[in-house]
Design a protein around this motif. Structure first.
Motif, PDB file in Angstrom:
ATOM      1  N   LEU A 176       0.844  -1.182   0.000  1.00 29.12           N
ATOM      2  CA  LEU A 176       0.000   0.000   0.000  1.00 29.12           C
ATOM      3  C   LEU A 176       0.888   1.243   0.000  1.00 29.12           C
ATOM      4  CD1 LEU A 176      -3.006  -0.815   2.340  1.00 29.12           C
ATOM      5  CD2 LEU A 176      -2.578  -1.446  -0.032  1.00 29.12           C
ATOM      6  N   LEU A 177       0.522   2.200  -0.853  1.00 24.67           N
ATOM      7  CA  LEU A 177       1.267   3.443  -0.985  1.00 24.67           C
ATOM      8  C   LEU A 177       0.472   4.562  -0.351  1.00 24.67           C
ATOM      9  CD1 LEU A 177       2.498   1.528  -3.112  1.00 24.67           C
ATOM     10  CD2 LEU A 177       2.644   3.461  -4.667  1.00 24.67           C
ATOM     11  N   GLY A 178       1.170   5.531   0.211  1.00 25.75           N
ATOM     12  CA  GLY A 178       0.443   6.623   0.822  1.00 25.75           C
ATOM     13  C   GLY A 178       1.266   7.877   0.971  1.00 25.75           C
ATOM     14  N   SER A 179       0.552   9.001   1.141  1.00 27.36           N
ATOM     15  CA  SER A 179       1.178  10.282   1.453  1.00 27.36           C
ATOM     16  C   SER A 179       0.521  10.892   2.683  1.00 27.36           C
ATOM     17  CB  SER A 179       1.069  11.241   0.261  1.00 27.36           C
ATOM     18  OG  SER A 179      -0.286  11.435  -0.105  1.00 27.36           O
ATOM     19  N   SER A 180      -0.244  10.057   3.410  1.00 25.27           N
ATOM     20  CA  SER A 180      -0.905  10.488   4.647  1.00 25.27           C
ATOM     21  C   SER A 180      -1.059   9.259   5.535  1.00 25.27           C
ATOM     22  CB  SER A 180      -2.271  11.111   4.340  1.00 25.27           C
ATOM     23  OG  SER A 180      -3.141  10.138   3.794  1.00 25.27           O
ATOM     24  N   GLY A 181      -1.915   9.355   6.541  1.00 22.96           N
ATOM     25  CA  GLY A 181      -2.043   8.272   7.494  1.00 22.96           C
ATOM     26  C   GLY A 181      -3.005   7.164   7.103  1.00 22.96           C
ATOM     27  N   GLY A 191      -1.376  -6.154   7.768  1.00 19.76           N
ATOM     28  CA  GLY A 191      -0.066  -6.792   7.799  1.00 19.76           C
ATOM     29  C   GLY A 191       0.630  -6.780   6.457  1.00 19.76           C
ATOM     30  N   LEU A 192       0.531  -5.656   5.749  1.00 20.81           N
ATOM     31  CA  LEU A 192       1.137  -5.515   4.425  1.00 20.81           C
ATOM     32  C   LEU A 192       2.314  -4.541   4.486  1.00 20.81           C
ATOM     33  CD1 LEU A 192      -2.081  -5.168   2.209  1.00 20.81           C
ATOM     34  CD2 LEU A 192      -0.632  -7.202   2.492  1.00 20.81           C
ATOM     35  N   PRO A 193       3.256  -4.645   3.545  1.00 19.39           N
ATOM     36  CA  PRO A 193       4.320  -3.646   3.480  1.00 19.39           C
ATOM     37  C   PRO A 193       3.760  -2.290   3.052  1.00 19.39           C
ATOM     38  CG  PRO A 193       4.472  -5.167   1.634  1.00 19.39           C
ATOM     39  CD  PRO A 193       3.412  -5.707   2.533  1.00 19.39           C
ATOM     40  N   PHE A 194       4.417  -1.225   3.484  1.00 19.02           N
ATOM     41  CA  PHE A 194       3.926   0.130   3.283  1.00 19.02           C
ATOM     42  C   PHE A 194       5.017   0.984   2.654  1.00 19.02           C
ATOM     43  CE2 PHE A 194       3.285   4.438   5.349  1.00 19.02           C
ATOM     44  CZ  PHE A 194       2.259   4.827   4.506  1.00 19.02           C
ATOM     45  N   ALA A 195       4.638   1.758   1.638  1.00 21.95           N
ATOM     46  CA  ALA A 195       5.564   2.679   0.990  1.00 21.95           C
ATOM     47  C   ALA A 195       5.032   4.098   1.131  1.00 21.95           C
ATOM     48  CB  ALA A 195       5.735   2.318  -0.489  1.00 21.95           C
ATOM     49  N   PHE A 196       5.863   4.985   1.681  1.00 20.24           N
ATOM     50  CA  PHE A 196       5.427   6.358   1.906  1.00 20.24           C
ATOM     51  C   PHE A 196       6.117   7.319   0.947  1.00 20.24           C
ATOM     52  CE2 PHE A 196       5.310  10.556   3.707  1.00 20.24           C
ATOM     53  CZ  PHE A 196       3.968  10.669   4.038  1.00 20.24           C
ATOM     54  N   ALA A 197       5.327   8.280   0.430  1.00 15.67           N
ATOM     55  CA  ALA A 197       5.804   9.212  -0.597  1.00 15.67           C
ATOM     56  C   ALA A 197       6.415  10.461   0.030  1.00 15.67           C
ATOM     57  CB  ALA A 197       4.645   9.589  -1.522  1.00 15.67           C
ATOM     58  N   SER A 198       7.544  10.281   0.699  1.00 12.32           N
ATOM     59  CA  SER A 198       8.205  11.437   1.301  1.00 12.32           C
ATOM     60  C   SER A 198       8.761  12.379   0.247  1.00 12.32           C
ATOM     61  CB  SER A 198       9.340  10.974   2.222  1.00 12.32           C
ATOM     62  OG  SER A 198       9.900  12.051   2.931  1.00 12.32           O
ATOM     63  N   HIS A 199       8.909  11.898  -0.989  1.00  9.51           N
ATOM     64  CA  HIS A 199       9.476  12.741  -2.046  1.00  9.51           C
ATOM     65  C   HIS A 199       8.550  13.885  -2.442  1.00  9.51           C
ATOM     66  CE1 HIS A 199       7.147   9.612  -4.015  1.00  9.51           C
ATOM     67  NE2 HIS A 199       7.135  10.291  -5.134  1.00  9.51           N
ATOM     68  N   MET A 228       9.000   1.247   3.321  1.00 11.16           N
ATOM     69  CA  MET A 228       9.843   1.816   2.281  1.00 11.16           C
ATOM     70  C   MET A 228       9.485   3.296   2.135  1.00 11.16           C
ATOM     71  SD  MET A 228      10.636   0.480  -1.568  1.00 11.16           S
ATOM     72  CE  MET A 228       8.921   0.220  -2.024  1.00 11.16           C
ATOM     73  N   VAL A 229      10.486   4.141   2.021  1.00  8.37           N
ATOM     74  CA  VAL A 229      10.255   5.583   1.967  1.00  8.37           C
ATOM     75  C   VAL A 229      10.832   6.136   0.666  1.00  8.37           C
ATOM     76  CG1 VAL A 229      10.575   7.788   3.141  1.00  8.37           C
ATOM     77  CG2 VAL A 229      10.385   5.681   4.478  1.00  8.37           C
ATOM     78  N   GLY A 230       9.979   6.819  -0.098  1.00 11.55           N
ATOM     79  CA  GLY A 230      10.421   7.458  -1.323  1.00 11.55           C
ATOM     80  C   GLY A 230      11.129   8.766  -1.024  1.00 11.55           C
ATOM     81  N   VAL A 231      12.242   9.022  -1.706  1.00 11.61           N
ATOM     82  CA  VAL A 231      13.010  10.248  -1.465  1.00 11.61           C
ATOM     83  C   VAL A 231      13.657  10.714  -2.767  1.00 11.61           C
ATOM     84  CG1 VAL A 231      15.035   8.891  -0.733  1.00 11.61           C
ATOM     85  CG2 VAL A 231      14.832  11.305  -0.047  1.00 11.61           C
ATOM     86  N   ASN A 232      13.586  12.018  -3.008  1.00 13.02           N
ATOM     87  CA  ASN A 232      14.276  12.593  -4.155  1.00 13.02           C
ATOM     88  C   ASN A 232      15.771  12.627  -3.867  1.00 13.02           C
ATOM     89  OD1 ASN A 232      11.869  13.404  -5.677  1.00 13.02           O
ATOM     90  ND2 ASN A 232      11.591  14.956  -4.081  1.00 13.02           N
ATOM     91  N   VAL A 233      16.564  12.052  -4.770  1.00 13.43           N
ATOM     92  CA  VAL A 233      18.014  12.133  -4.644  1.00 13.43           C
ATOM     93  C   VAL A 233      18.583  12.579  -5.994  1.00 13.43           C
ATOM     94  CG1 VAL A 233      20.170  10.912  -4.182  1.00 13.43           C
ATOM     95  CG2 VAL A 233      18.109  10.313  -2.887  1.00 13.43           C
TER      96      VAL A 233
END
Length: 340
Positions: A176-181, A191-199, A228-233
């Motif tokens: 599941l992807l998200g940019s909020s709670g 019980g799933l992995p989570f990816a957050f759009a910090s970018h 997992m956390v998304g980040v601009n690099v």
């Protein structure tokens, strides 16, 4: 250093590619660059390569996300390939189960299904995709449950009238992807992995990750939380060059703020005079976790970011106009990966 601090050699590094269409080029060029980048990052040791669903945006070539995933998976051999993400309200869950069941059948053990609940576009385009707006983000939990059912084999004696073939019985990891709670809490409950759009949503990063870890319930898919956390690099051989390359990303976000999305622009020497103080404040807020600089600068900032987020995996997003410079940026990050 305390014992619970994470080190860069303890986490995985992955790639988010928006298949950028740059000024002076075409979507065909963008998709060729996508495959070329995927082949390079596979060689450099990245864990997974995700593309994202966006529609009606001239600067993004990955609207047919499942097709692009197949293209990338066919042109690579080991790296996991998936969606970051499929916007589930745009689709019938059965169609997504069939598409990703087909991808998993063609490329076993290499496909990820990341899901979002936003439309990935404007409301007019969302209507064109769905033909109706009667369902939407609020229906996401029910759509997710339906989708997961299609991957589950029927119970003994169950007469299931609608089945996903291919799909049924296959182990396609769902993120599941998200940019909020919202998705943080839902992925924790399931019980799933989570990816957050910090970018693009940095201010919500720590609250969402705290929610996910606090409410996580072990499942057949996952015993402990995996965030997992998304980040601009944007990395280059010097800080000055990296800061210049980053102006393409800044111009792109500025156009999004103005609701005038377009092709990815070439870098400029300075952003001074290109935006109002109000726009500059919004831009700074949205890109506040972006990591820009030389190898030494990026390494230091990556370590700080991992300590702050305690991420299990970083998904690196590098929106860079020149493809060779983009490759070099991901190569520098891979050098940091190997050195730690």
């Amino acid at each position: 250093m305390t014992t619970n601090e994470k080190q860069l050699n303890e986490i995985l590094f992955s790639v988010l590619d928006l298949a950028p269409v740059i000024e002076g080029a075409t979507p065909a060029d963008a998709l060729r660059n996508t495959l070329d980048l995927a082949q390079h990052v596979e060689k450099w040791g990245y864990n997974r390569y995700w593309v994202a669903e966006h529609h009606n945006m001239a600067g993004i070539a990955s609207s047919a996300t499942s097709v692009v995933i197949g293209h990338v998976a066919a042109g690579t051999s080991r790296i996991r390939v998936g969606s970051g993400g499929i916007m589930l309200p745009n689709h019938a869950p059965l169609v997504i189960a069939e598409q990703f069941g087909t991808l998993e059948t063609l490329f076993p053990g290499r496909i990820d299904l990341g899901l979002g609940r936003a439309p990935g576009t404007d409301q007019v385009t969302a209507h064109a995709l769905r033909r109706t707006l009667q369902s939407g983000a609020d229906d996401f939990p029910e759509q997710l449950e339906e989708l997961r059912t299609y991957f589950t084999p029927p119970a003994e004696g169950e007469n299931r009238r609608v089945r996903a073939i291919p799909g049924e019985g296959l182990k396609v990891p769902i993120w599941l992807l998200g940019s909020s709670g919202f998705s943080a809490r839902l992925s924790a409950q399931l019980g799933l992995p989570f990816a957050f759009a910090s970018h693009f949503s940095p201010e919500n990063t720590i609250p969402a990750l705290d929610l996910y870890r606090r409410f996580f319930q072990p499942s057949d898919e996952l015993e402990t939380p995996h965030a997992m956390v998304g980040v601009n690099v944007i990395a280059a051989d010097t800080d000055e060059e990296a800061n210049r390359l980053a102006t393409s990303l800044q111009q792109q976000f500025l156009n999004l703020i103005r609701n005038t999305p377009g092709l990815l622009k070439p870098p400029v020497d300075s952003m001074e005079g290109l935006m109002s103080p109000y726009e500059e404040a919004i831009l700074h807020k949205q890109l506040s976790t972006s990591i820009i600089g030389s190898k030494e600068t990026v390494e230091r900032k990556l370590k700080e970011f991992v300590q702050e987020t305690k991420a299990d995996e970083l998904m690196i997003h590098g929106q860079i106009y020149d493809h060779k410079a983009r490759l070099r940026s991901f190569e520098i990050v891979s050098e940091i990966m190997r050195a730690n």
